[in-house]
Design a protein around this motif. Structure first.
Motif, PDB file in Angstrom:
ATOM      1  N   UNK A 471      10.001 -43.184  63.548  1.00  0.00           N
ATOM      2  CA  UNK A 471       9.056 -42.485  63.119  1.00  0.00           C
ATOM      3  C   UNK A 471       9.509 -41.450  62.264  1.00  0.00           C
ATOM      4  N   UNK A 472       8.701 -40.827  61.256  1.00  0.00           N
ATOM      5  CA  UNK A 472       8.976 -39.520  60.437  1.00  0.00           C
ATOM      6  C   UNK A 472       7.613 -39.010  60.173  1.00  0.00           C
ATOM      7  N   UNK A 473       7.699 -37.625  60.210  1.00  0.00           N
ATOM      8  CA  UNK A 473       6.416 -37.139  59.836  1.00  0.00           C
ATOM      9  C   UNK A 473       5.697 -36.942  60.874  1.00  0.00           C
ATOM     10  N   UNK A 474       5.746 -37.225  62.081  1.00  0.00           N
ATOM     11  CA  UNK A 474       4.978 -36.903  63.240  1.00  0.00           C
ATOM     12  C   UNK A 474       5.809 -37.195  64.675  1.00  0.00           C
ATOM     13  N   UNK A 475       5.339 -36.696  65.668  1.00  0.00           N
ATOM     14  CA  UNK A 475       5.588 -36.779  67.095  1.00  0.00           C
ATOM     15  C   UNK A 475       4.644 -37.333  67.964  1.00  0.00           C
ATOM     16  N   UNK A 476       4.869 -37.956  69.029  1.00  0.00           N
ATOM     17  CA  UNK A 476       3.746 -38.485  69.794  1.00  0.00           C
ATOM     18  C   UNK A 476       4.292 -38.398  71.311  1.00  0.00           C
ATOM     19  N   UNK A 481       2.167 -45.781  82.068  1.00  0.00           N
ATOM     20  CA  UNK A 481       1.497 -46.527  83.040  1.00  0.00           C
ATOM     21  C   UNK A 481      -0.053 -46.585  82.620  1.00  0.00           C
ATOM     22  N   UNK A 482      -0.409 -46.324  81.438  1.00  0.00           N
ATOM     23  CA  UNK A 482      -1.922 -46.374  80.984  1.00  0.00           C
ATOM     24  C   UNK A 482      -1.911 -47.925  80.737  1.00  0.00           C
ATOM     25  N   UNK A 483      -3.255 -48.373  80.551  1.00  0.00           N
ATOM     26  CA  UNK A 483      -3.736 -49.652  80.088  1.00  0.00           C
ATOM     27  C   UNK A 483      -3.107 -49.822  78.708  1.00  0.00           C
ATOM     28  N   UNK A 484      -2.333 -51.150  78.570  1.00  0.00           N
ATOM     29  CA  UNK A 484      -1.782 -51.510  77.295  1.00  0.00           C
ATOM     30  C   UNK A 484      -2.659 -51.421  76.003  1.00  0.00           C
ATOM     31  N   UNK A 485      -2.135 -50.930  75.033  1.00  0.00           N
ATOM     32  CA  UNK A 485      -2.944 -50.565  73.796  1.00  0.00           C
ATOM     33  C   UNK A 485      -3.424 -49.315  73.649  1.00  0.00           C
ATOM     34  N   UNK A 486      -3.603 -48.733  74.555  1.00  0.00           N
ATOM     35  CA  UNK A 486      -4.230 -47.443  74.874  1.00  0.00           C
ATOM     36  C   UNK A 486      -3.228 -46.362  75.524  1.00  0.00           C
ATOM     37  N   UNK A 487      -2.125 -46.229  75.218  1.00  0.00           N
ATOM     38  CA  UNK A 487      -1.056 -45.723  76.023  1.00  0.00           C
ATOM     39  C   UNK A 487      -0.556 -44.299  75.315  1.00  0.00           C
ATOM     40  N   UNK A 488      -0.765 -44.138  73.841  1.00  0.00           N
ATOM     41  CA  UNK A 488      -0.654 -42.784  73.301  1.00  0.00           C
ATOM     42  C   UNK A 488      -1.585 -41.722  73.644  1.00  0.00           C
ATOM     43  N   UNK A 489      -0.924 -40.684  73.982  1.00  0.00           N
ATOM     44  CA  UNK A 489      -1.749 -39.526  74.695  1.00  0.00           C
ATOM     45  C   UNK A 489      -1.986 -38.446  73.705  1.00  0.00           C
ATOM     46  N   UNK A 490      -0.834 -38.416  72.840  1.00  0.00           N
ATOM     47  CA  UNK A 490      -1.144 -37.300  72.012  1.00  0.00           C
ATOM     48  C   UNK A 490      -0.213 -37.401  70.593  1.00  0.00           C
ATOM     49  N   UNK A 491      -0.848 -36.997  69.504  1.00  0.00           N
ATOM     50  CA  UNK A 491      -0.118 -37.088  68.220  1.00  0.00           C
ATOM     51  C   UNK A 491      -0.273 -35.864  67.314  1.00  0.00           C
ATOM     52  N   UNK A 492       1.018 -35.366  66.660  1.00  0.00           N
ATOM     53  CA  UNK A 492       1.088 -34.302  65.793  1.00  0.00           C
ATOM     54  C   UNK A 492       1.727 -34.850  64.517  1.00  0.00           C
ATOM     55  N   UNK A 493       1.442 -34.147  63.447  1.00  0.00           N
ATOM     56  CA  UNK A 493       1.657 -34.350  62.274  1.00  0.00           C
ATOM     57  C   UNK A 493       2.721 -33.256  62.031  1.00  0.00           C
ATOM     58  N   UNK A 494       3.976 -33.467  61.194  1.00  0.00           N
ATOM     59  CA  UNK A 494       4.584 -32.381  60.579  1.00  0.00           C
ATOM     60  C   UNK A 494       6.020 -32.798  60.630  1.00  0.00           C
ATOM     61  N   UNK A 503      -3.112 -34.081  65.650  1.00  0.00           N
ATOM     62  CA  UNK A 503      -3.831 -35.158  64.759  1.00  0.00           C
ATOM     63  C   UNK A 503      -4.958 -35.625  66.023  1.00  0.00           C
ATOM     64  N   UNK A 504      -6.179 -35.438  65.448  1.00  0.00           N
ATOM     65  CA  UNK A 504      -7.367 -35.931  66.256  1.00  0.00           C
ATOM     66  C   UNK A 504      -7.404 -37.411  65.864  1.00  0.00           C
ATOM     67  N   UNK A 505      -6.966 -38.384  66.846  1.00  0.00           N
ATOM     68  CA  UNK A 505      -6.804 -39.659  66.505  1.00  0.00           C
ATOM     69  C   UNK A 505      -8.006 -40.459  66.779  1.00  0.00           C
ATOM     70  N   UNK A 506      -9.208 -39.684  67.176  1.00  0.00           N
ATOM     71  CA  UNK A 506     -10.531 -40.300  67.252  1.00  0.00           C
ATOM     72  C   UNK A 506     -11.209 -40.430  65.989  1.00  0.00           C
ATOM     73  N   UNK A 507     -10.725 -39.561  65.152  1.00  0.00           N
ATOM     74  CA  UNK A 507     -11.110 -39.599  63.605  1.00  0.00           C
ATOM     75  C   UNK A 507     -10.949 -41.040  62.780  1.00  0.00           C
ATOM     76  N   UNK A 508     -12.049 -41.628  62.476  1.00  0.00           N
ATOM     77  CA  UNK A 508     -11.924 -42.715  61.930  1.00  0.00           C
ATOM     78  C   UNK A 508     -12.360 -42.787  60.181  1.00  0.00           C
TER      79      UNK A 508
END
Length: 664
Positions: A471-476, A481-494, A503-508
């Motif tokens: 990836x580029x433009x972000x870090x996460x 060990x979390x449930x599959x498909x919901x393992x990402x815990x934080x995202x930053x853009x830059x 990044x507020x990843x609850x934003x749809x």
């Protein structure tokens, strides 16, 4: 009348009789020389600039068709008349040479000249679509340079005409389901198979499909054994060997299909120091890119096949390359310069940048992965971002390990030539039918960016390295060990230079512009169908309207011309490297030191802390948590109910003992 028979005649007749019996049958010997996944690597690597096939002892490169030809010839000369040379598929796609494959069929004509007896078609042979593959086969046949091609499980469409030209090549017998060769007095049946995983990775083969490899192999083996009456059955299987046994297709094939003596494999680029044996079947694979030749010596005696030994021979500068083969390759390089690179202001051996360190690719955040993802982001913004229009800025880029084919090596000089840079990201074809994957941009919500990253956290562990994302433009960060498909815990853009913002990843609702090549963008678009719609991602235009056709989102490299001028990602990587400032005392751009190691863009934070397992969870996590709670409630309820029943039974027994008198 008495007839006298000389004793010598009797002995001769007895010898002929006995030698015809299996017990006294003379053993026959055959040697199989094999390669796989050559991927158009006509030159030694890495880097191509170091490769000197006409001399020995002066470079550390591996492979190269001139040296490969020399090694094959040397081994054949040791065993005159009793060798078989075969390849496990994916001879195409991987270097600049494939850019003229449809016009020159370089790979096939050279393999014919090197003496290959049989070659199976792999998934990358279909990268140029059925018509492109048909052109390659036809061109090789017209020049007299076509080795035997085999593939038994190709299925052609009756509804579409997009595969008709390839079907014609099959009907002409230029690709056969199997062939029978007599070598050293042994009748050998050779057939080809495309594996399931390889078929999944051949999207441009459509409308060609591929039948079940195991069922096909059973049918072909039966025909070879019963109709053709062969002594030895060899399967050229572009299927592969997996780390997990239940996904290891060649091992499954050997187990499920009786009667295959040898499987020569490909697809997974596995380097086997010795054959795998499953039942009576030997499985071979020799890595990739022609860096090794596998040599299997066999004995056929009394209807039985036995191994006499196996070795992997390195293809390196211990062998002087075949001068005729190398001369032809140099002619192809001249053709590439004139017909492909000149219009872009480039040449094959032109130095673009210099590096003081190697840039490897790995199943983790890698220096080369970061560099290529950065190149896509930089190139997209260079061509299609208007600073007066903030919404037009591309904020993130995605690249998959499956499309990054080779690392960048410093070599002897540190010089990175066009040929070496192209080899890192060489695959694909665009809607305009020109080679190289083009770049597209589209808009995703923050929630969809998270879903894209979940491919790395949850799909990659099951499907393998091809699905690891750079990836580029972000870090996460993510918790494996979390449930599959919901393992990402934080995202930053830059980025590392200007900093990152959360990044507020609850934003749809808010849309963010991202870039990827058309292959990866298509994969992200369809991933929902393979993940129970959990990871459904809908690429959108700027107004938020879903993009039914991703070709409408192609970056236009020249808006002054009619139509869309596709922007190829390999060109973007070259231009990105050329944009770096020179190193101290140098005139050539230098790779920045930031790419020496990881940049902390992908961080795994494993934790079994209950809060860490559910914090900011999506419905997937809460559904799983609910299921766990329900399960625990049921278990506890059953335990309590069992105890209540036991207690009640004990009370009843106690009551009976106290108040019931025995009947006399």
């Amino acid at each position: 009348m008495k007839i006298s028979v000389p004793i010598t005649s009797l002995l001769m007749a007895l010898w002929i009789l006995l030698s015809s019996l299996p017990l006294f049958a003379q053993e026959k010997r055959i040697t199989i020389l094999h390669t796989n996944d050559l991927h158009s690597n006509l030159l030694g690597l890495s880097p191509n600039l170091d490769y000197t096939p006409r001399v020995t002892g002066d470079d550390e490169t591996r492979g190269g068709f001139a040296r490969l030809a020399a090694v094959l010839k040397r081994e054949r000369d040791k065993r005159p008349g009793a060798t078989l040379t075969v390849d496990g598929g994916d001879f195409l796609m991987g270097t600049l040479f494939h850019m003229l494959a449809r016009e020159e069929a370089m790979e096939l004509t050279l393999m014919q000249a090197m003496g290959y007896d049989a070659v199976v078609l792999g998934n990358h042979e279909f990268d140029l679509k059925p018509r492109g593959l048909a052109r390659i086969i036809s061109r090789a046949a017209a020049s007299g340079g076509l080795p035997n091609l085999v593939l038994a499980n190709a299925l052609f469409s009756k509804e579409s005409d997009r595969d008709d030209t390839l079907e014609e090549e099959f009907k002409k017998g230029r690709v056969k389901p199997y062939l029978v060769i007599d070598r050293g007095g042994i009748k050998i049946g050779i057939f080809g198979i495309m594996g399931k995983d390889a078929a999944e990775k051949a999207p441009f083969a459509s409308p060609v499909k591929f039948a079940d490899p195991v069922a096909t192999a059973r049918r072909i083996v039966q025909e070879l054994r019963e109709k053709e009456r062969v002594d030895l059955v060899i399967c050229l299987s572009h299927s592969g060997i997996g780390k997990i046994k239940k996904f290891s297709e060649d091992e499954i094939l050997a187990k499920e299909v009786k009667g295959i003596d040898v499987i020569v494999g490909g697809h997974t680029h596995t380097l086997l120091a010795r054959p795998l044996q499953v039942g009576s079947t030997l499985i071979l694979q020799a890595g990739s890119y022609g860096r090794y030749v596998g040599v299997l010596d066999l004995i056929w005696e009394g209807g039985q096949v036995k191994s006499r030994g196996y070795e992997l021979l390195p293809v390196d500068d211990g062998a002087v390359g075949d001068p005729e083969i190398q001369g032809r390759i140099e002619g192809f390089i001249a053709a590439l310069d004139a017909r492909v690179l000149k219009e872009k202001g480039l040449s094959f051996y032109q130095t673009i940048a210099k590096t003081a360190f190697d840039l490897p690719i790995a199943e983790e955040e890698s220096p080369l992965g970061n560099l290529i993802a950065d190149a896509l982001l930089w190139y997209a913004n260079k061509l299609d971002y208007d600073p007066r229009d903030p919404a037009s800025k591309v904020v993130a880029a995605f690249e998959s390990n499956g499309l990054i084919r080779e690392g960048l090596s410093r070599g002897k000089t540190g010089n990175l030539a066009v040929a070496d840079i192209f080899r890192t990201i060489p695959l694909g074809i665009g809607p305009d039918d020109t080679l190289g994957y083009p770049l597209i941009t589209c808009y995703l919500t923050a929630a969809e960016i998270k879903k894209a990253l979940e491919v790395l956290t949850s799909v990659y562990p099951f499907k393998g390295s091809s699905y690891f994302l750079q990836v580029s433009g972000l870090r996460f960060t993510y918790n494996p060990l979390r449930v599959p498909f919901d393992r990402v815990t934080a995202i930053w853009l830059g980025n590392e230079e200007e900093g990152f913002r959360i990044l507020d990843y609850s934003d749809r609702k808010t849309l963010y512009r991202v870039v990827a090549n058309i292959y990866n963008a298509t994969f992200l678009k369809i991933i929902g169908g393979f993940t129970y719609n959990i990871l459904t991602i809908v690429p959108k235009d700027r107004q938020g309207k879903p993009l039914a056709d991703l070709s409408l989102a192609l970056i236009d490299g020249d808006k002054g011309k009619p139509g869309i001028q596709e922007v190829k990602e390999w060109v973007g990587v070259i231009e990105y490297l050329a944009s770096f400032p020179p190193g101290e005392g140098e005139r050539v751009p230098a790779i920045p030191g930031k790419y020496r190691g990881k940049l902390g863009r992908i961080v795994s934070e494993a934790s079994l802390n209950p809060v860490a397992l559910v914090a900011r969870g999506t419905w997937v996590t809460w559904a799983a948590a609910g299921a766990v709670v329900l399960f625990l409630v049921v278990v506890v309820s059953l335990v309590l109910f069992s105890r209540w029943l036991l207690s009640r039974r004990r009370r009843r027994l106690k009551w009976k003992k106290r108040f019931m008198k025995p009947i006399k």
